[in-house]
Design an enzyme around this catalytic site. Structure first.
Site, PDB file in Angstrom:
ATOM      1  N   GLU A 326       8.502   4.634  11.641  1.00  0.00           N
ATOM      2  CA  GLU A 326       9.632   5.508  11.501  1.00  0.00           C
ATOM      3  C   GLU A 326       9.069   6.931  11.172  1.00  0.00           C
ATOM      4  OE1 GLU A 326      11.418   1.504  10.236  1.00  0.00           O
ATOM      5  OE2 GLU A 326      11.405   2.914   8.746  1.00  0.00           O
ATOM      6  N   ASP A 480      13.350  -3.179   2.405  1.00  0.00           N
ATOM      7  CA  ASP A 480      14.455  -3.064   1.730  1.00  0.00           C
ATOM      8  C   ASP A 480      14.310  -3.158   0.462  1.00  0.00           C
ATOM      9  OD1 ASP A 480      16.065  -2.515   4.060  1.00  0.00           O
ATOM     10  OD2 ASP A 480      15.835  -4.587   4.395  1.00  0.00           O
TER      11      ASP A 480
END
Length: 500
Positions: A326, A480
């Protein structure tokens, strides 16, 4: 024994001289210096000398201290689903798909597209997430996955996974907004509050195709363990729970807001995401100013969409969490540093990563003194190390935060509550640079104090190595958990941080 010590000392001097003249010495020699030499010189304790992994793990326990001010109440939204975790190679074989060559696809339209994209990322050992356009074909694949021997059902979706991690701390009150069906509601921690408006009659399913390090399929071999995710998820794809999420904040009064799911809109097509992203920006802007917002990113392929998120969303959030794919894609979408790099080569170079992080904070955050942007923190994580980049004066306790994120990556990947030094290995570089180009600072990782800190302008960087699990049991949700843990140990400050 004195001869042995003398030989080791001579070797240390020789290697030290070589390193002085060539600072880009291979890590294998540096590891020998850091580990073999001290152990050999400690004649009385050489059999009990700690490994690098033991030294780092012990140091983490000292470094990781709670912030002086806790968040208390955390609101998380808006993507949630059921994850069906299954062997990727096993499922594709059960679907009667033959191995072949890999090819990336932005959107999956068929089983062949799925196979090619899976192989493409498996060969790179990289995580990816894609939208499957054909609802009927997806449902058939989903049924086959759920019935596959050994398939497991878990809480899924970045928001729900972050909520689960946060709720594991009894002192935290967690609100979760997202499309929550009956099975997901059953799997969620009982401490999580779900607004009635978020409940729906059916669950959304995401298929998680995992592969192990060294796993072979045809001529393809995985260099490391990872997973490939795909779904036909319209509720999350349209971020249908966003307005409900923002509306619920007034009553819930959170100390921190965690937002995820923007990546899901990419698969719905440009016409939808252009409109919906503008609506998302308006909704996010309605969150009262004193409440910090963390944005969790995920895999995307549309450069225009990523560019829009970077320009429209990032400046109105305080913190961002992302991985190496990302981060590089951000730079490619915005024409930033190293944007000509097609992909990372094995472990991402720390100097290159630092260049991109600084560029994001200067162009879309508050590192630019004249900027009114809110973005002051980026939590970057990759397999071998993590970096927290923060604009000075806005965040505290970041040594503990980056170390906590690294520690949970080491334990959770192995399916454990604590780090087992016999099941992990250090893969982070022992020496690296603060930038890829001059002027740059040469930095060294100290295992006994394993958070390396440096500054560039008004941005501080905190790096912690990760002790990589040798045989990971489950990689889904690791990012996460890392971001959630890092946030739990972070503290928003209103004055210049005294942290060095």
């Amino acid at each position: 024994m004195w001869r042995k010590a003398a030989l080791v000392a001579l070797l240390a001097l020789t290697v030290g001289y070589i390193y002085h003249t060539n600072p880009e010495l291979p890590d294998i020699i540096l590891r020998f210096i850091a580990q073999a030499i001290p152990q050999s010189l400690s004649v009385q304790h050489e059999s009990n000398a700690p490994t690098l992994e033991e030294t780092i793990s012990r140091a983490w326990e000292t470094l990781i201290t709670a912030p002086t001010k806790q968040w208390g109440r955390i609101a998380v939204g808006v993507n949630a689903c059921i994850d069906v975790v299954v062997s990727g190679v096993g499922l594709l074989q059960a679907l009667a798909v033959d191995p072949g060559s890999g090819q990336d696809h932005d959107v999956l339209h068929s089983k062949d597209d799925l196979k090619e994209a899976f192989i493409h990322y498996m060969e790179r050992g990289a995580a990816a997430e894609r939208f499957f356009s054909d609802k009927e074909v997806f449902q058939r694949i989903a049924r086959a996955a759920a019935e596959y021997p050994g398939a497991q059902l878990y809480v899924g979706g970045n928001a729900a996974l972050i909520g689960q991690k946060l709720a594991s701390y009894p002192e935290m009150v967690v609100l979760l907004c997202g499309p929550v069906g009956p099975k997901l509601h059953e799997l969620l921690d009982e401490q999580i509050i779900v607004p009635p408006e978020s409940l729906q009659e059916t669950d959304e399913y995401h298929l998680i195709l995992e592969y192990k390090a060294g796993e072979q399929w045809g001529s393809s071999r995985a260099p490391q363990a990872n997973r490939f995710i795909f779904s036909h998820d319209v509720s999350n794809g349209e971020m249908s729970a966003l307005e409900t999420f923002v509306a619920s904040l007034e009553e819930f009064q959170p100390g921190l807001v965690v937002l995820s799911g923007l990546h899901m809109m990419e698969g719905m097509g440009r016409e939808l995401w252009e409109v919906r992203l503008k609506e998302a920006v308006i909704a996010i802007s309605d969150v009262r100013n004193e409440v910090p917002i963390h944005l969790e990113l995920a895999s995307m392929t549309d450069r225009d969409y990523m560019s829009s998120i970077m320009k429209e969303v990032m400046p109105i959030v305080n913190s961002v969490g992302l991985n190496e794919q990302e981060l590089l894609f951000l730079s490619q979408a915005g024409g930033g540093p190293h944007s000509d790099l097609p992909a990372w080569n094995s472990i991402p170079d720390v100097g290159r990563v630092t260049d991109i992080l600084l560029w994001v904070l200067e162009h879309h955050g508050r590192a630019d003194p004249g900027s009114e942007a809110d973005l002051t923190r980026i939590h970057f994580h990759t397999l071998a190390y993590h970096i927290l980049a923060t604009v000075d004066g806005h965040w505290g306790n970041q040594r503990a935060a980056v170390a906590a994120g690294a520690r949970v990556a080491s334990s959770q990947a192995c399916g454990l509550q604590a780090v087992d030094v016999g099941k992990v290995v250090l893969k982070a570089p022992l020496n690296f640079y603060s930038s890829f180009s001059d002027p740059r600072e040469s930095l060294v990782l100290d295992p006994s104090n394993p958070v390396t800190v440096w500054r560039r302008g008004n941005v501080s960087f905190h790096l912690s190595p990760v002790l990589v699990c040798k045989r990971p049991l489950r990689t889904v949700g690791l990012g996460d958990a890392i971001s959630a843990e890092g946030l739990l140990y972070s503290e928003l400050v209103s004055q210049q941080s005294s942290e060095q």
